[in-house]
Enzyme design. Structure first.
Site, PDB file in Angstrom:
ATOM      1  N   PRO A   2      46.226  42.768  20.200  1.00 50.65           N
ATOM      2  CA  PRO A   2      46.657  41.537  20.870  1.00 50.65           C
ATOM      3  C   PRO A   2      48.143  41.648  21.212  1.00 50.65           C
ATOM      4  CG  PRO A   2      45.598  41.080  18.742  1.00 50.65           C
ATOM      5  CD  PRO A   2      45.852  42.548  18.817  1.00 50.65           C
ATOM      6  N   GLU A   3      48.489  41.439  22.479  1.00 51.51           N
ATOM      7  CA  GLU A   3      49.897  41.490  22.876  1.00 51.51           C
ATOM      8  C   GLU A   3      50.543  40.142  22.582  1.00 51.51           C
ATOM      9  OE1 GLU A   3      51.645  43.806  25.187  1.00 51.51           O
ATOM     10  OE2 GLU A   3      50.107  45.338  25.281  1.00 51.51           O
ATOM     11  N   LYS A  53      54.885  39.572  17.488  1.00 52.75           N
ATOM     12  CA  LYS A  53      53.444  39.684  17.301  1.00 52.75           C
ATOM     13  C   LYS A  53      52.967  38.897  16.086  1.00 52.75           C
ATOM     14  CE  LYS A  53      53.229  43.936  19.793  1.00 52.75           C
ATOM     15  NZ  LYS A  53      52.880  45.348  19.819  1.00 52.75           N
ATOM     16  N   ASN A 159      52.447  48.007  24.491  1.00 56.83           N
ATOM     17  CA  ASN A 159      52.414  49.188  25.351  1.00 56.83           C
ATOM     18  C   ASN A 159      52.206  48.846  26.831  1.00 56.83           C
ATOM     19  OD1 ASN A 159      52.677  51.888  25.670  1.00 56.83           O
ATOM     20  ND2 ASN A 159      50.538  52.367  25.229  1.00 56.83           N
ATOM     21  N   ARG A 234      52.527  56.526  21.302  1.00 57.04           N
ATOM     22  CA  ARG A 234      51.920  55.548  22.218  1.00 57.04           C
ATOM     23  C   ARG A 234      52.037  56.102  23.639  1.00 57.04           C
ATOM     24  NH1 ARG A 234      52.470  50.419  20.090  1.00 57.04           N
ATOM     25  NH2 ARG A 234      50.980  49.791  21.681  1.00 57.04           N
TER      26      ARG A 234
END
Ligand SMILES: [Zn+2]
Length: 251
Positions: A2-3, A53, A159, A234
């Site tokens: 989840p961003e 986050k 990302n 990433r």
């Protein structure tokens, strides 16, 4: 994962419970050991906000519950005592609604880690000066693509938005901070803030480069490239023509 914008959406959903004295349960055995229910049951919820986050729920008496969703967690707001299947981590029950947390691997009454987070990219307005200062305080050999994902420098960029923000700012994720002007760093941050705010308001994620390796750049037509970056490897996505910049190993 989840961003940050998904967290902000959850925070908005939970606003319905703010101001209420809540019944708090932790049905899942792994959540029960946190003793969150004993500490919070019957207390009034004063506010809910997404910081980076994390979702922070502030209760009376100075108690703050931190929830981090990691890969799988999810918040849901339902009518009080509605039907549901499975064993949630946490239930916050108000007079008419209840918030249910599924698979919330991080649930703690502790604010110490929050204080170590950088300024929130989704603050309204975002504190770009403070973020630039944080990035300037980091090791100047760090590539900007890595720096944008470091939650201690700026909180909330994942990302997807790092790739999209850098493409819009025309800055390669591989350029070290030492090579960038403050104005360039600021542009990358303001693009990230603008894109994430737009996604939060619209629910849409418009992508130019993220997961588009090999496809033509929407601006110049050159194929998008991708490669793992940083300690966590990433995947970075970038246009070698309009952003330039190569991974160090390729030079
Ligand atoms: Zn391009």
């Amino acid at each position: 994962m989840p961003e940050g914008d998904a967290l902000h959406r959850a925070a908005r959903g939970l606003q319905v419970l703010v101001g209420e004295r809540l019944e708090v349960e932790t049905p899942h055995p792994r959540a029960r050991v946190t003793r969150v229910a004993q500490r919070l049951d019957g207390r009034k919820l004063l506010g809910v906000e997404a910081v980076g986050k994390n979702l922070l729920l502030r209760f009376e008496d100075g108690l703050v519950l931190r929830s981090h969703l990691r890969m799988s967690g999810r918040w849901q707001v339902l009518p009080r005592n509605g039907t549901r299947r499975g064993t949630p981590w946490l239930v916050l029950r108000g007079a008419e609604s209840e918030a249910v947390l599924w698979n919330g691997p991080v649930l703690e009454l502790d604010e110490s880690r929050i204080r170590s987070l950088g300024p929130d990219i989704l603050a309204d307005p975002p504190d770009l000066d403070a973020m630039v200062a944080k990035l300037r305080g980091a090791d100047s050999r760090t590539a900007i693509g890595e720096a944008l994902l470091d939650q201690r420098l700026v909180a909330g960029i994942g990302n997807l938005w790092r790739a999209e923000a850098l493409w819009r700012a025309r800055i390669s994720p591989w350029r070290p901070l030492a090579e960038l002007e403050d104005e360039e760093v600021r542009t990358a941050l303001s693009e990230a803030a603008r894109l994430m705010r737009g996604s939060l308001d619209s629910g849409l994620k418009v992508r130019a480069v993220y997961r588009k390796a090999g496809r033509p750049c929407p601006r110049c037509g050159v194929p998008i490239r991708s490669q793992g970056q940083g300690d966590q490897n990433r995947i970075a996505y970038w246009c070698p023509q309009c952003q330039g910049g190569e991974p160090a190993a390729a030079l």
